[in-house]
Design a protein around this motif. Structure first.
Motif, PDB file in Angstrom:
ATOM      1  N   ARG A 241     -42.148  65.252  31.087  1.00 18.62           N
ATOM      2  CA  ARG A 241     -42.830  64.992  29.811  1.00 18.62           C
ATOM      3  C   ARG A 241     -41.839  64.583  28.729  1.00 18.62           C
ATOM      4  NH1 ARG A 241     -47.814  66.390  28.091  1.00 18.62           N
ATOM      5  NH2 ARG A 241     -48.111  67.637  29.964  1.00 18.62           N
ATOM      6  N   LEU A 242     -40.697  65.278  28.669  1.00 23.77           N
ATOM      7  CA  LEU A 242     -39.682  64.937  27.672  1.00 23.77           C
ATOM      8  C   LEU A 242     -39.075  63.571  27.968  1.00 23.77           C
ATOM      9  CD1 LEU A 242     -37.930  65.704  25.252  1.00 23.77           C
ATOM     10  CD2 LEU A 242     -36.362  66.839  26.840  1.00 23.77           C
TER      11      LEU A 242
ATOM     12  N   ASN B  12     -45.240  75.393  20.588  1.00 22.63           N
ATOM     13  CA  ASN B  12     -44.974  74.394  21.629  1.00 22.63           C
ATOM     14  C   ASN B  12     -44.352  73.136  21.044  1.00 22.63           C
ATOM     15  OD1 ASN B  12     -46.063  76.084  23.587  1.00 22.63           O
ATOM     16  ND2 ASN B  12     -48.121  75.255  23.342  1.00 22.63           N
ATOM     17  N   ARG B  13     -44.884  72.680  19.900  1.00 23.11           N
ATOM     18  CA  ARG B  13     -44.344  71.474  19.268  1.00 23.11           C
ATOM     19  C   ARG B  13     -42.893  71.677  18.839  1.00 23.11           C
ATOM     20  NH1 ARG B  13     -46.332  66.412  18.999  1.00 23.11           N
ATOM     21  NH2 ARG B  13     -48.372  67.306  18.537  1.00 23.11           N
ATOM     22  N   THR B  14     -42.604  72.818  18.250  1.00 26.74           N
ATOM     23  CA  THR B  14     -41.248  73.079  17.785  1.00 26.74           C
ATOM     24  C   THR B  14     -40.287  73.209  18.962  1.00 26.74           C
ATOM     25  OG1 THR B  14     -42.179  74.254  15.882  1.00 26.74           O
ATOM     26  CG2 THR B  14     -39.853  74.586  16.334  1.00 26.74           C
ATOM     27  N   ALA B  15     -40.711  73.866  20.024  1.00 27.35           N
ATOM     28  CA  ALA B  15     -39.851  73.989  21.199  1.00 27.35           C
ATOM     29  C   ALA B  15     -39.558  72.619  21.804  1.00 27.35           C
ATOM     30  CB  ALA B  15     -40.522  74.890  22.235  1.00 27.35           C
ATOM     31  N   GLU B  16     -40.557  71.742  21.848  1.00 29.20           N
ATOM     32  CA  GLU B  16     -40.347  70.390  22.369  1.00 29.20           C
ATOM     33  C   GLU B  16     -39.372  69.609  21.482  1.00 29.20           C
ATOM     34  OE1 GLU B  16     -42.907  66.290  22.941  1.00 29.20           O
ATOM     35  OE2 GLU B  16     -43.940  68.209  23.117  1.00 29.20           O
ATOM     36  N   ARG B  17     -39.520  69.765  20.154  1.00 30.84           N
ATOM     37  CA  ARG B  17     -38.602  69.068  19.239  1.00 30.84           C
ATOM     38  C   ARG B  17     -37.182  69.606  19.390  1.00 30.84           C
ATOM     39  NH1 ARG B  17     -38.014  69.280  13.076  1.00 30.84           N
ATOM     40  NH2 ARG B  17     -37.078  67.274  12.590  1.00 30.84           N
ATOM     41  N   PHE B  18     -37.047  70.886  19.547  1.00 29.57           N
ATOM     42  CA  PHE B  18     -35.740  71.483  19.806  1.00 29.57           C
ATOM     43  C   PHE B  18     -35.102  70.843  21.037  1.00 29.57           C
ATOM     44  CE2 PHE B  18     -35.535  75.621  17.371  1.00 29.57           C
ATOM     45  CZ  PHE B  18     -34.201  75.508  17.031  1.00 29.57           C
ATOM     46  N   GLU B  19     -35.856  70.817  22.113  1.00 31.86           N
ATOM     47  CA  GLU B  19     -35.335  70.297  23.383  1.00 31.86           C
ATOM     48  C   GLU B  19     -34.949  68.825  23.260  1.00 31.86           C
ATOM     49  OE1 GLU B  19     -36.569  70.737  28.088  1.00 31.86           O
ATOM     50  OE2 GLU B  19     -38.138  70.579  26.577  1.00 31.86           O
ATOM     51  N   ARG B  20     -35.774  68.068  22.543  1.00 27.35           N
ATOM     52  CA  ARG B  20     -35.485  66.638  22.373  1.00 27.35           C
ATOM     53  C   ARG B  20     -34.206  66.425  21.566  1.00 27.35           C
ATOM     54  NH1 ARG B  20     -38.128  63.062  18.824  1.00 27.35           N
ATOM     55  NH2 ARG B  20     -39.601  64.716  18.341  1.00 27.35           N
ATOM     56  N   LEU B  21     -34.010  67.183  20.521  1.00 28.89           N
ATOM     57  CA  LEU B  21     -32.814  67.023  19.695  1.00 28.89           C
ATOM     58  C   LEU B  21     -31.552  67.440  20.440  1.00 28.89           C
ATOM     59  CD1 LEU B  21     -34.111  68.281  16.219  1.00 28.89           C
ATOM     60  CD2 LEU B  21     -33.596  65.930  16.897  1.00 28.89           C
ATOM     61  N   VAL B  22     -31.641  68.520  21.205  1.00 29.15           N
ATOM     62  CA  VAL B  22     -30.477  68.948  21.988  1.00 29.15           C
ATOM     63  C   VAL B  22     -30.090  67.880  23.005  1.00 29.15           C
ATOM     64  CG1 VAL B  22     -29.699  70.626  23.702  1.00 29.15           C
ATOM     65  CG2 VAL B  22     -30.895  71.407  21.656  1.00 29.15           C
TER      66      VAL B  22
ATOM     67  N   PRO C  96     -43.538  57.123  35.112  1.00 27.22           N
ATOM     68  CA  PRO C  96     -42.084  57.293  34.975  1.00 27.22           C
ATOM     69  C   PRO C  96     -41.670  58.625  34.397  1.00 27.22           C
ATOM     70  CG  PRO C  96     -42.760  55.122  34.198  1.00 27.22           C
ATOM     71  CD  PRO C  96     -44.015  55.922  34.418  1.00 27.22           C
ATOM     72  N   GLY C  97     -42.543  59.290  33.650  1.00 24.78           N
ATOM     73  CA  GLY C  97     -42.181  60.554  33.051  1.00 24.78           C
ATOM     74  C   GLY C  97     -42.634  61.771  33.822  1.00 24.78           C
ATOM     75  N   GLN C  98     -43.451  61.590  34.868  1.00 15.89           N
ATOM     76  CA  GLN C  98     -43.972  62.748  35.591  1.00 15.89           C
ATOM     77  C   GLN C  98     -43.708  62.703  37.089  1.00 15.89           C
ATOM     78  OE1 GLN C  98     -47.833  64.181  34.584  1.00 15.89           O
ATOM     79  NE2 GLN C  98     -47.787  63.396  32.512  1.00 15.89           N
ATOM     80  N   LEU C  99     -43.325  61.541  37.614  1.00 17.49           N
ATOM     81  CA  LEU C  99     -42.961  61.437  39.022  1.00 17.49           C
ATOM     82  C   LEU C  99     -41.477  61.154  39.130  1.00 17.49           C
ATOM     83  CD1 LEU C  99     -45.910  59.267  40.425  1.00 17.49           C
ATOM     84  CD2 LEU C  99     -45.769  61.750  40.237  1.00 17.49           C
ATOM     85  N   SER C 100     -40.897  61.510  40.235  1.00 17.40           N
ATOM     86  CA  SER C 100     -39.475  61.248  40.433  1.00 17.40           C
ATOM     87  C   SER C 100     -39.234  59.748  40.527  1.00 17.40           C
ATOM     88  CB  SER C 100     -38.991  61.934  41.708  1.00 17.40           C
ATOM     89  OG  SER C 100     -39.611  61.350  42.850  1.00 17.40           O
ATOM     90  N   PRO C 101     -38.047  59.271  40.119  1.00 14.03           N
ATOM     91  CA  PRO C 101     -37.760  57.832  40.196  1.00 14.03           C
ATOM     92  C   PRO C 101     -37.950  57.230  41.585  1.00 14.03           C
ATOM     93  CG  PRO C 101     -36.151  58.920  38.816  1.00 14.03           C
ATOM     94  CD  PRO C 101     -36.992  60.012  39.430  1.00 14.03           C
ATOM     95  N   PRO C 102     -37.518  57.892  42.685  1.00 10.35           N
ATOM     96  CA  PRO C 102     -37.812  57.305  44.008  1.00 10.35           C
ATOM     97  C   PRO C 102     -39.307  57.168  44.269  1.00 10.35           C
ATOM     98  CG  PRO C 102     -36.119  58.993  44.191  1.00 10.35           C
ATOM     99  CD  PRO C 102     -36.661  59.092  42.816  1.00 10.35           C
ATOM    100  N   ALA C 103     -40.092  58.147  43.819  1.00  8.56           N
ATOM    101  CA  ALA C 103     -41.536  58.067  44.030  1.00  8.56           C
ATOM    102  C   ALA C 103     -42.134  56.909  43.233  1.00  8.56           C
ATOM    103  CB  ALA C 103     -42.204  59.380  43.632  1.00  8.56           C
ATOM    104  N   VAL C 104     -41.677  56.723  41.990  1.00  6.56           N
ATOM    105  CA  VAL C 104     -42.185  55.617  41.172  1.00  6.56           C
ATOM    106  C   VAL C 104     -41.802  54.286  41.799  1.00  6.56           C
ATOM    107  CG1 VAL C 104     -42.023  54.493  38.925  1.00  6.56           C
ATOM    108  CG2 VAL C 104     -42.161  56.974  39.055  1.00  6.56           C
ATOM    109  N   SER C 105     -40.559  54.180  42.274  1.00  6.30           N
ATOM    110  CA  SER C 105     -40.116  52.932  42.901  1.00  6.30           C
ATOM    111  C   SER C 105     -40.925  52.623  44.157  1.00  6.30           C
ATOM    112  CB  SER C 105     -38.626  53.041  43.249  1.00  6.30           C
ATOM    113  OG  SER C 105     -38.174  51.885  43.902  1.00  6.30           O
TER     114      SER C 105
END
Length: 892
Positions: A521-522, A577-587, A277-286
């Protein structure tokens, strides 16, 4: 002719599989039971036709059925990987993880206990059987395998609670892996005649089979997942690769690495379930899950029918005493399972190692341990082996087949009655009351719009009036039923509202992922967090909702290690990388939380009332404030980076809206598919540029931090860059000791963000952004008299002693800040009397006087400007020390 008959038989089997469900629904029996009955009937009928002279018309068909090449390898290498992988891929993994303790207890501990109980019970009557202990334990392992197809299909077809179904499905999924691993060990002892084997030796090999198989499945699935992400534009290719995955993993584990192939397939399926669910598109997962639902359905049906065809052969030489052995096996297996459910699991709950499982659930689980094709396949593998003695083959075939028939025909047909008798098919009182209110609110909403809809359609007024009257009567009944229902306390309403709010948060994450606003991934990380929030709220209410939400705002546990690598070893990539991911998640989280206020007003308030809605607004606003606070803290540490992510988010939202608008224009026939293809190609090209997250360069961030420091505001850009190269960025977490009492000073610390606490002589003082510490002890050449501890996540700039002294001689604001901080902390400092301070006359004579503060006496400035500190008389120094502040201010 044979190929034609075989093709006709296989086609007929698919027809039987398709008709089994409607027949089972009409008879209110599980479909697997119907398939087993049909298979037994076909096998018995074919055997009967071959041994009678009633007719020769069907002899060819009967001969093909009886002589079909049904071998154990067909089940173990073809059907079993497909079946297990399909269940692992479609099961609700995130919800199943909440009950991982009872699932593992039932899947591993219960298998071992059941194997030993059945084995020793049969060995107890050994004189009548003539079986060795290893043979009896092998039978115990065979009958300990619950069948995933039987359990999943039966529990999904009965009105059982979802948690009960998840526990039983999870057990059946992992149970086979453990039981087959044990079977393989005991089979080797029996087949190859190892002298004086000990059960403990077998159990010691068990962890390698489990852990090795899990590692193989996880590793191969991760590699396949990376490949699937590269086939984003080829969904059929993605599905084709996943079809090959369970077979390759099974063969690799079983034949090459000698671990458990079943566990490897389970691990591979669960890995794809978690990551897709986090790496394939929703139609592909379905599409992927729909495909595997169909493959699992076919495999389940075929494995049951084909296994049932073998039952008449396995029971051909049954004797009266064999029924006693089957009864002993049934009793021993049920007693062992009951011991686990009613003795061990409550003990684990008391020790707080497992969530509580209600007694009613445990009773249903006891009766729901169904056996099926897997048990028969393992028995068939024994009967096919040339190394197994003939007597052992006969006993294994009869006991395994009889036990399977008991679980299917007796337990399978009565499981629905047991669930009903336990009251597990009825909604709880609270759920019934909530259901009544939801129906009433929904019908009232429909009534508000139905008249406008009827008027727009131009329907006859009399017809509309009559239908509106009937609908109004239905609404009135729903309202009366809701009023008479159980009064839901506000506390429960708040919990239900928060669960709905967390569920809506999860839906918004999925929507943004589908619109390609969130990267895979996010999205996967945020979905995991949302699932944890839902489960915590459901069990702990409002407090659990807030505490779990706060945990999501904290840095990951690995952040301490990443900060250590950056601070001590100068390895900045992991922390960046960890800080950039946390930034993106909070935004992203801030954007989603703002959208939830509308959901409260339009949905939750109508069901739970204004008071609950207002409280939910307050709780949501508190989460939003905490998210803003965490984001502001990161902005102070890494200025400018949040703005980059916000600009990227805006551009992604614009692209998604633009894509929806083009789709609407195509649906309205205003633009053609060729033009849309060109527009979509342009959008895809622009979206590709936004996929990669902007890099977070800690070196660039350090230069930006120096620029924002008031102390260095008067420096030109070249000097700031040079200073940034001399400073070392240090990240600290709450509780980190930055300076210990009694240490000799070596560096000065500047606080770029966060707060620290200085403890000296029993007094505590808080220092914040823009302040510094460590300079006083360094200037006085004395051990540090206090200790400094980080209160929050801090970004600090450290400057070594020699560079600080050189900077101090040339930076007037820094000198002033040193004197001011000394005065504030009750440690007056005479800059001119300090040893080893480089000469200040290196600056131009008029610089200091021109930059002096406005409150300094004009008459002192020229006099101080012409002084030479190195040649200053002692009396002058003494006079200066009596009133240090004006003199220092005059200097800068």
């Amino acid at each position: 002719m044979d190929i034609i008959v075989i093709t006709a038989i296989v086609a007929s089997l698919f027809v039987l599989i398709g008709l089994a469900e409607p027949i089972a629904a009409r008879l209110r029996l599980p479909a697997t039971v119907i398939l087993a009955i049909l298979g037994i009937s076909i096998g018995t009928g074919a055997t009967f036709l071959l041994h009678t002279d009633a007719t020769d018309a069907l002899d060819a068909v009967a001969r093909v059925i009886v002589n079909m090449p049904i071998r154990s390898n067909l089940f173990l290498y073809v059907f079993l990987p497909t079946l297990i992988f399909a269940v692992a891929l479609t099961i609700d993994l995130r919800r199943m993880l909440d009950d991982w303790v009872p699932i593992l207890v039932l899947a591993v501990v219960a298998v071992v206990v059941s194997t030993l109980a059945v084995g020793y019970a049969l060995h107890w009557i050994q004189p009548a059987l003539g079986l060795s202990l290893m043979a009896c334990l092998m039978i115990g392992a065979i009958v300990s395998t619950t069948d995933p197809s039987a359990v999943v299909s039966i529990f999904r077809s009965t009105p059982a609670p979802q948690r009960l179904a998840r526990i039983v499905e999870g057990e059946s999924l992992l149970n086979d892996a453990a039981a087959i691993a044990l079977f393989g060990l005991f089979f080797a002892y029996v087949a190859f005649g190892i002298p004086n084997p000990q059960p403990i030796d077998t159990l010691l090999l068990f962890p390698w089979l489990v852990l090795g198989g899990a590692a193989v499945g996880w590793g191969v699935a991760r590699l396949v997942m990376a490949g699937l992400a590269r086939l984003a534009d080829h969904p059929l290719g993605q599905i084709s690769v996943t079809i090959a995955l369970p077979y390759l993993v099974f063969i690799l584990a079983e034949t090459v690495l000698r671990t458990s192939g079943v566990i490897a397939v389970v691990a591979a399926g669960l890995t794809l379930n978690f990551m897709a669910p986090g790496q394939l598109s929703p139609p592909a997962v379905s599409k992927l899950r729909d495909t595997w639902d169909m493959l699992g359905y076919w495999a389940s049906g075929l494995i049951f029918v084909l296994a049932a065809l073998l039952i008449p052969q396995l029971l051909a030489n049954v004797r009266p005493f064999d029924l006693v052995m089957v009864a002993v096996t049934v009793v021993a297996a049920l007693v062992a399972r009951a011991f686990i459910l009613f003795a061990l699991m409550p003990l684990l709950t008391r020790l707080r190692l497992s969530p509580r499982v209600e007694p009613r659930y445990r009773t249903a689980i006891l009766w729901g341990g169904l056996r099926g094709a897997v048990t028969l396949a393992l028995a068939l593998a024994v009967t096919e082996s040339l190394r197994i003695p003939t007597d052992v083959k006969r006993q294994v075939g009869i006991i395994a087949t009889g036990f399977t028939l008991f679980t299917l025909i007796v337990q399978g047909t009565t499981l629905r009655l047991v669930i009903s008798w336990l009251g597990l098919d009825r909604l709880a009182k609270l759920d019934r009351a909530l259901s009544a209110q939801v129906v009433a609110v929904a019908l009232q909403t429909v009534r508000e719009t139905v008249s406008e809809t009827a008027r727009d359609l131009g329907l006859a007024r009399e017809t509309v009036r009559n239908e509106a009257k009937r609908f109004a009567e239905r609404v009135d009944r729903a309202v009366i039923l809701a009023d008479e229902a159980f009064e839901i306390p506000d506390r429960e309403r708040i919990t239900l509202g928060l669960v709905a709010l967390a569920g809506r948060e999860r839906d918004l994450i999925i929507e943004q992922f589908r619109e390609r606003i969130l990267p895979p991934r996010l999205a996967n990380r945020m979905l995991v967090d949302a699932d944890r929030l839902i489960e915590a709220t459901r069990s702990g209410g409002r407090l659990a909702y807030l505490s779990t939400a706060r945990q999501r705002l904290r840095g990951a546990r690995a952040q301490r290690m990443e900060e250590f690598l950056h601070n001590r070893l100068r390895l900045s990539a992991p922390l960046s990388n960890r800080t950039a991911e946390r930034f993106e998640r909070l935004v992203t989280l801030r954007h989603i939380l703002r959208d939830l206020h509308g959901f409260i007003d339009t949905r939750i308030r109508r069901i739970h009332g204004k008071r609950v809605g207002d409280l939910l607004h307050e709780l949501l606003e508190r989460r939003l404030e905490e998210t803003e606070k965490a984001l502001d803290g990161l902005k102070l540490q890494f200025p400018g980076y949040a703005e980059q992510l916000e600009r990227r988010l805006i551009r992604q939202i614009v692209l998604a809206q633009e894509e929806r608008e083009y789709a609407a224009l195509v649906d309205d026939g205003l633009i053609g598919p060729e033009l849309r293809a060109a527009l979509m190609s342009d959008i895809a090209e622009r979206r590709q540029k936004l996929i990669k997250r902007p890099p977070l360069d800690l070196v660039v961030q350090k230069t930006e931090l120096v620029r924002q420091f008031p102390l260095f505001a008067d420096m030109d850009e070249t000097q700031r860059k040079k200073l940034a190269g001399q400073l070392r960025t240090v990240y600290a977490g709450p509780g980190d000791v930055l300076m210990r009492k009694g240490e000799m000073p070596r560096r000065v610390w500047f606080i770029a963000s966060g707060a620290v606490e200085l403890t000296r002589a029993g007094q505590k003082q808080r220092l914040g952004r823009g302040e510094m510490f460590g300079h006083l002890a360094l200037l006085k050449r004395s051990p540090r008299r206090g200790q400094v501890v980080a209160l929050t996540h801090c970004t600090l700039l450290a400057l070594e002693e020699a560079r600080f002294m050189k900077l101090l001689s040339r930076n007037i604001p820094l000198r002033q800040e040193v004197v001011d901080s000394a005065e504030k902390r009750g440690m007056p400092l005479d800059m001119d009397a300090l040893p080893d301070l480089p000469a200040r006359h290196a600056q131009k004579p008029g610089e200091e006087a021109s930059e002096k503060p406005s409150d300094t006496s004009p008459g002192n400035a020229p006099e101080k400007a012409t002084e030479k500190p190195q040649e200053k008389p002692a009396a002058t120094a003494s006079a200066t020390r009596q009133d240090p502040q004006p003199a220092t201010q005059a200097q800068g």
